[in-house]
Write a protein that holds these residues in place. Structure first.
Motif, mmCIF file in Angstrom:
data_model
loop_
_atom_site.group_PDB
_atom_site.id
_atom_site.type_symbol
_atom_site.label_atom_id
_atom_site.label_comp_id
_atom_site.label_asym_id
_atom_site.label_seq_id
_atom_site.Cartn_x
_atom_site.Cartn_y
_atom_site.Cartn_z
ATOM 1 N N CYS A 1 8.295 9.729 1.480
ATOM 2 C CA CYS A 1 8.648 10.238 2.751
ATOM 3 C C CYS A 1 9.254 8.624 3.565
ATOM 4 O O CYS A 1 8.314 7.523 3.015
ATOM 5 N N ALA A 2 9.780 8.237 4.050
ATOM 6 C CA ALA A 2 9.603 6.608 4.938
ATOM 7 C C ALA A 2 10.926 6.751 5.929
ATOM 8 O O ALA A 2 11.574 8.146 5.894
ATOM 9 N N GLY A 3 10.411 5.867 6.526
ATOM 10 C CA GLY A 3 10.994 5.851 8.181
ATOM 11 C C GLY A 3 11.678 3.962 8.348
ATOM 12 O O GLY A 3 10.874 3.577 8.289
ATOM 13 N N LEU B 1 4.022 10.880 -0.763
ATOM 14 C CA LEU B 1 3.272 8.871 -0.787
ATOM 15 C C LEU B 1 4.507 8.629 0.523
ATOM 16 O O LEU B 1 5.616 8.815 0.755
ATOM 17 N N HIS B 2 3.586 7.042 0.947
ATOM 18 C CA HIS B 2 4.843 6.880 1.730
ATOM 19 C C HIS B 2 4.008 5.496 1.899
ATOM 20 O O HIS B 2 3.056 5.109 1.894
ATOM 21 N N ARG B 3 4.836 4.655 1.672
ATOM 22 C CA ARG B 3 4.610 2.969 1.176
ATOM 23 C C ARG B 3 4.996 2.131 2.587
ATOM 24 O O ARG B 3 6.043 2.126 3.062
ATOM 25 N N GLN B 4 3.457 2.006 3.040
ATOM 26 C CA GLN B 4 3.618 0.960 4.277
ATOM 27 C C GLN B 4 2.461 -0.048 3.921
ATOM 28 O O GLN B 4 1.158 0.770 4.027
ATOM 29 N N ALA B 5 2.336 -0.971 5.538
ATOM 30 C CA ALA B 5 1.508 -1.616 5.432
ATOM 31 C C ALA B 5 -0.018 -1.380 5.720
ATOM 32 O O ALA B 5 -0.370 -0.470 6.412
ATOM 33 N N SER B 6 -1.198 -2.130 5.981
ATOM 34 C CA SER B 6 -2.196 -1.229 6.068
ATOM 35 C C SER B 6 -2.544 -0.730 7.550
ATOM 36 O O SER B 6 -3.798 -0.177 7.792
ATOM 37 N N PHE B 7 -1.180 -1.901 8.495
ATOM 38 C CA PHE B 7 -1.703 -1.493 10.103
ATOM 39 C C PHE B 7 -1.334 -0.417 10.680
ATOM 40 O O PHE B 7 -1.322 -0.013 11.642
ATOM 41 N N LEU C 1 1.086 -1.182 -0.241
ATOM 42 C CA LEU C 1 -0.105 -0.037 -0.120
ATOM 43 C C LEU C 1 0.905 0.837 0.029
ATOM 44 O O LEU C 1 1.917 1.166 0.840
ATOM 45 N N VAL C 2 0.165 2.584 -0.400
ATOM 46 C CA VAL C 2 1.548 3.763 -0.554
ATOM 47 C C VAL C 2 -0.003 4.687 -0.373
ATOM 48 O O VAL C 2 -1.256 4.621 -0.556
ATOM 49 N N TRP C 3 0.442 5.148 0.557
ATOM 50 C CA TRP C 3 -0.476 5.872 1.704
ATOM 51 C C TRP C 3 -0.313 7.221 1.080
ATOM 52 O O TRP C 3 0.955 7.253 0.297
ATOM 53 N N TYR C 4 -1.264 8.416 0.724
ATOM 54 C CA TYR C 4 -1.593 9.612 0.042
ATOM 55 C C TYR C 4 -2.423 10.014 1.168
ATOM 56 O O TYR C 4 -3.195 9.882 2.365
ATOM 57 N N SER C 5 -2.482 11.541 0.397
ATOM 58 C CA SER C 5 -3.421 13.266 0.769
ATOM 59 C C SER C 5 -4.499 12.951 -0.244
ATOM 60 O O SER C 5 -4.161 14.130 -0.912
ATOM 61 N N ASP D 1 6.955 6.485 12.277
ATOM 62 C CA ASP D 1 6.656 8.587 12.308
ATOM 63 C C ASP D 1 7.042 8.977 10.607
ATOM 64 O O ASP D 1 6.947 10.142 9.999
ATOM 65 N N GLY D 2 6.936 8.154 9.909
ATOM 66 C CA GLY D 2 7.732 7.640 8.299
ATOM 67 C C GLY D 2 6.773 8.931 7.550
ATOM 68 O O GLY D 2 6.477 9.140 6.794
ATOM 69 N N GLY D 3 6.114 8.381 7.674
ATOM 70 C CA GLY D 3 4.295 8.563 7.419
ATOM 71 C C GLY D 3 3.874 10.206 7.689
ATOM 72 O O GLY D 3 2.726 10.632 6.830
ATOM 73 N N LEU D 4 4.144 9.991 8.874
ATOM 74 C CA LEU D 4 3.471 11.482 9.513
ATOM 75 C C LEU D 4 3.551 13.282 8.609
ATOM 76 O O LEU D 4 2.713 13.647 8.498
ATOM 77 N N PRO D 5 4.747 12.941 8.078
ATOM 78 C CA PRO D 5 4.522 14.278 7.724
ATOM 79 C C PRO D 5 3.667 14.049 6.099
ATOM 80 O O PRO D 5 3.183 15.951 5.652
ATOM 81 N N ILE D 6 3.315 13.198 5.473
ATOM 82 C CA ILE D 6 2.025 13.703 4.985
ATOM 83 C C ILE D 6 0.762 14.562 5.364
ATOM 84 O O ILE D 6 -0.597 15.573 4.649
ATOM 85 N N LEU D 7 0.304 14.359 6.859
ATOM 86 C CA LEU D 7 -0.696 14.586 7.750
ATOM 87 C C LEU D 7 -0.634 16.791 7.346
ATOM 88 O O LEU D 7 -0.555 17.098 6.973
ATOM 89 N N GLU D 8 1.229 16.920 7.357
ATOM 90 C CA GLU D 8 1.458 18.095 7.363
ATOM 91 C C GLU D 8 1.667 19.140 5.687
ATOM 92 O O GLU D 8 1.995 19.964 5.774
ATOM 93 N N GLY D 9 1.243 17.890 5.215
ATOM 94 C CA GLY D 9 1.370 18.216 3.627
ATOM 95 C C GLY D 9 3.182 18.568 3.337
ATOM 96 O O GLY D 9 3.576 19.045 1.903
ATOM 97 N N THR D 10 4.230 18.184 3.934
ATOM 98 C CA THR D 10 5.399 18.324 3.642
ATOM 99 C C THR D 10 5.793 16.861 2.156
ATOM 100 O O THR D 10 7.176 16.943 2.451
#
Lengths: 452, 311
Positions: free
Chosen positions: A207-209, A298-304, A169-173, A286-295
């Motif tokens: 973004c990734a962590g 895209l962040h690839r991470q599992a459904s959980f 999955l890729v997380w996005y806004s 924390d790797g995908g949290l910048p999506i919320l800030e708009g910075t």
């Protein structure tokens, strides 16, 4: 003594009859979902299990609070209708303790095993019992060959899958996508085109962590597995996991380079967090949290990962953040990387077989979906009605798993030997992200592979 | 004070005694001076402070709201004091499976027999080793002493197999017996050494008065051994209360038999999403050992020295 024995025989007989009924019920009813939603007070669907009053089934799992409450709730219809008692024990030390208990001759009746490798080890202790025919029939009906293969040892089927999670999955806004007019990519080339378009718009798209204590590096192993599946296909993926092809051969090298095209490209990362090196220093939570800030876009991470967004975040198709399926090479191939648990039994008493059968039905899958008001649970069971799931991410994950084109593959690093899967692979991946070349990385992992 | 001028008519013995006493007195004064030097006090205070800071931070954390715990360090509490009892409520609640209440009770059920059984057995064994002459006594004592070397990890699976064969699996007996087994070598060793220190004349006098082994043990030795027994009791109490490995192996999870350490380990949830509860959970778990330790600490210090004098 004799009365107990005769009662047992009676139970066995009624259980056997029950299974026959389940078979006919399953093969006859395609609209199973509709019946199950109404099943709360109706015991008709459970008659097949027979009367199990006074019988107890112990369940040992790694699922603890807060996910255990929905699990326990989903057994209630079974308990009420059959009279059986399910003793649920969750333990975070499950993975070591279940082996100790199996070796010492003190296994639980049923264990939820989260890894195929552990399943193999447990079967090797000789304590596990084969799945009854009713379970095998349910697996054939509700799951694909891919899942069945992971529960099969030496040609014998031991367990039906329970829950599942989707890693591709890729997380996005969604808001950002709507505002900028981006479209959700449907092929790998589209994904690269989208990324370049974002860079042209002056963004740092990814973004990734990968920080995770001693497991630091595992998110990259997931990235690489996803690219392995996409660039070389599931068959080569299996060969790679089983070490039938070398880790430093062509296909794995290409997969890691494919990951590098995103994660080691200074123009693409690390949105809101820093440069390429900051990937290693950022905790995966924390790797995908910048999506919320708009910075970051895209962040690839599992459904959980949905649970990592702060409370109050709107995780849905038109909310603050959502996910799309990491596309395959073309629109038609849909490899899915993920994980899940398997229901392994250590006793062949009729009540254990009955409960194992119940867990492999669409009836249970839907009961479980209804019993999970907070979401965070999904199954690959094809009888699961997507409408019964609460959270949009769960619905998405279920849709991906049930897609007829989907080819499921279990997280490869979980199946490699521990020296690789939970050591060299992680460490070398971390070195790789901080500057080590792809060649050196795959060479080092190949060199660390145990000789046997 | 290098020479003592004899002002009185003293016998040589008396003079020697006086000299010895003054020498001892000087040593004591020197030691006192050294130990009470401001620098030494300062170092002690600094060490105590450093030692306490993490625990103090834990205590502060346990009263902070979830979001504050997850986003900032405990030291920011002083700039922005927000307190809540929610963590303690969540930890102690009996609803759901996160509550520690049942585990807390289990811990008491486990710890009391697991302290009493090894002490009772060890007193008898120590008496035999110390005051009864029998063939092979020394060899046997060395064997018992050597058992301390066996790491408990290697015994886990064989022991569990034995319990399963005996039909004890999943009961408190497995934990009581395991803790007793693991404690006995050290218990016998400590109590034996303490008993050996009691003057032989005392026992001989008791025997002259017609006391048998039982009477000697219960009337003469036991009252003298209180500090050693208490010290070992605290040792064993802390060990059993804080034990996770033995409990995990023999009790498994679940609220039926598992002690508080197991509950604590599972408190943070499958994916550690509830780790903010750990600080409050830890304090609930350590409150009993702290009370026990403070109540019995004078025995503890006295008893610490008991085993070490004779090795």
């Amino acid at each position: 003594m004799s009365s107990i024995r005769s009662r047992r025989i009676l139970a066995a007989v009624s259980g056997g009859l029950g299974f026959a009924l389940v078979l006919t019920a399953c093969s006859g009813g395609d609209s199973g979902g509709d019946e199950t939603t109404a099943a709360s007070g109706d015991c008709a669907a459970y008659e097949s299990y027979g009367d199990l009053s006074g019988k107890t089934v112990s369940v040992y799992t790694s699922i603890v609070t807060p996910e255990d409450t929905p699990q326990i709730d989903s057994y209630k219809p079974f308990e009420e209708c059959t009279g059986a008692t399910i003793e649920y024990v969750g333990d975070k030390a499950f993975e070591t303790q279940v082996l100790v208990r199996a070796k010492a001759g003190n296994p639980p009746d049923i264990a939820y095993v989260p890894q195929p490798g552990l399943l193999n080890q447990l079967v090797a202790t000789g304590a596990a019992v084969e799945a009854p025919q009713t379970v095998v029939d349910n697996i054939d009906e509700f799951w694909g060959e891919d899942w069945k293969g992971y529960a099969t040892v030496d040609g014998k089927v031991y367990a039906a899958p329970l829950g599942a999670n989707v890693k591709s999955l890729v997380w996005y806004s969604p808001t950002e996508f709507a505002d900028a007019g981006y479209e959700i990519p449907t092929t790998l080339d589209d994904l690269m085109a989208l990324t370049e378009q974002m860079v042209a718009d002056g963004k740092v798209p990814w973004c990734a962590g990968i920080g995770s204590g001693e497991a630091t590096g595992w998110p990259i192993t997931d990235w690489m597995e996803d690219f392995m599946l996409r660039l070389s296909g599931p068959d080569v993926y299996d060969q790679w996991v089983n070490h039938e092809i070398a880790f430093n051969s062509e296909a794995p090298t290409a997969a890691l380079d494919g990951v590098g095209a995103y994660l080691k490209n200074p123009a693409f990362v690390n949105g809101g967090l820093g440069d390429v090196n900051s990937i290693a220093a950022t905790a995966f939570q924390d790797g995908g949290l910048p999506i919320l800030e708009g910075t970051c876009s895209l962040h690839r991470q599992a459904s959980f990962y949905a649970a990592n967004f702060p409370e109050g975040t709107n995780v849905s198709e038109d909310g603050d953040v959502f996910a799309f399926y990491l596309p395959g090479e073309t629109e038609d191939v849909k490899p899915v990387l993920g994980g899940g648990e398997f229901v392994l039994a250590f006793a062949d008493r009729p009540e254990v077989a009955a409960f194992q059968t119940y867990l492999s039905t669409d009836l249970w899958a839907n009961n479980k979906a209804i019993a999970s008001p907070a979401g965070g649970w999904v199954s690959a069971n094809k009888g699961l009605e997507v409408a019964n799931l609460v959270s949009p991410v769960d619905k998405l994950a279920a849709t991906i798993l049930q897609d007829p084109n989907a080819v499921f593959r279990f997280d490869g690093s979980d199946m490699m030997p521990a020296a690789i899967g939970s050591n060299a692979f992680w460490k070398q991946s971390t070195n790789w992200i901080t500057g080590q070349s792809t060649k050196e990385t795959v060479d080092n992992i190949e060199a660390a592979w145990p000789a046997s | 004070m290098s020479t003592v001028t004899p002002q009185l008519d003293l016998t040589p013995e008396e003079r020697a005694a006086l000299q010895a006493r003054s020498a001892a007195g000087r040593a004591a004064i020197n030691a006192k001076k050294k130990l009470t030097s401001p620098w030494a006090s300062f170092v002690a205070v600094v060490l105590a402070f450093l030692w306490t800071v993490p625990t103090f931070g834990l205590l502060v954390t346990s009263f902070r709201p979830e979001l504050a715990i997850k986003t900032s360090g405990w030291w920011t509490f002083f700039a922005n004091p927000e307190t809540t009892l929610d963590n303690y409520k969540a930890v102690l609640s009996t609803e759901g499976s996160s509550g520690l209440g049942a585990y807390f009770v289990n811990s008491f059920v486990i710890v009391i027999p697991a302290v009493i059984i090894p002490i009772c057995l060890a007193i008898l064994a120590a008496y035999a080793f110390a005051w009864i002459d029998f063939r092979g006594r020394n060899a046997l004592f060395v064997a018992v002493f050597a058992l301390q070397i066996v790491p408990i990890q290697v015994t886990l699976i064989p022991l569990l197999t034995l319990y399963v064969d005996a039909g004890l699996a999943g009961t408190f007996w497995t934990i009581w017996l395991s803790h007793s087994i693991f404690a006995l070598p050290l218990a016998i060793f400590i109590l034996h050494n303490f008993m050996k220190e009691i003057p032989k004349e005392l026992i001989e006098a008791a025997r002259m008065d017609g006391a048998g082994h039982v009477k000697i043990l219960f009337r003469v030795l036991l009252p003298l051994m209180k500090p050693a027994i208490a010290a070992f009791g605290i040792f064993q109490f802390l060990w059993v209360w804080n034990d996770l490995l033995v409990a995990l192996t023999f009790a498994g999870g679940g609220t039926a038999v598992a002690p508080i350490t197991v509950g604590l380990a599972n408190l943070s949830g499958t994916r550690d999403t509830a780790w903010h509860l750990l600080s409050a959970g830890s304090f609930v778990a350590i409150i009993v050992p702290v009370v026990v330790f403070i109540a019995l600490q004078r025995y503890f210090v006295r008893g610490l020295l008991a085993g070490g004098l004779k090795g």
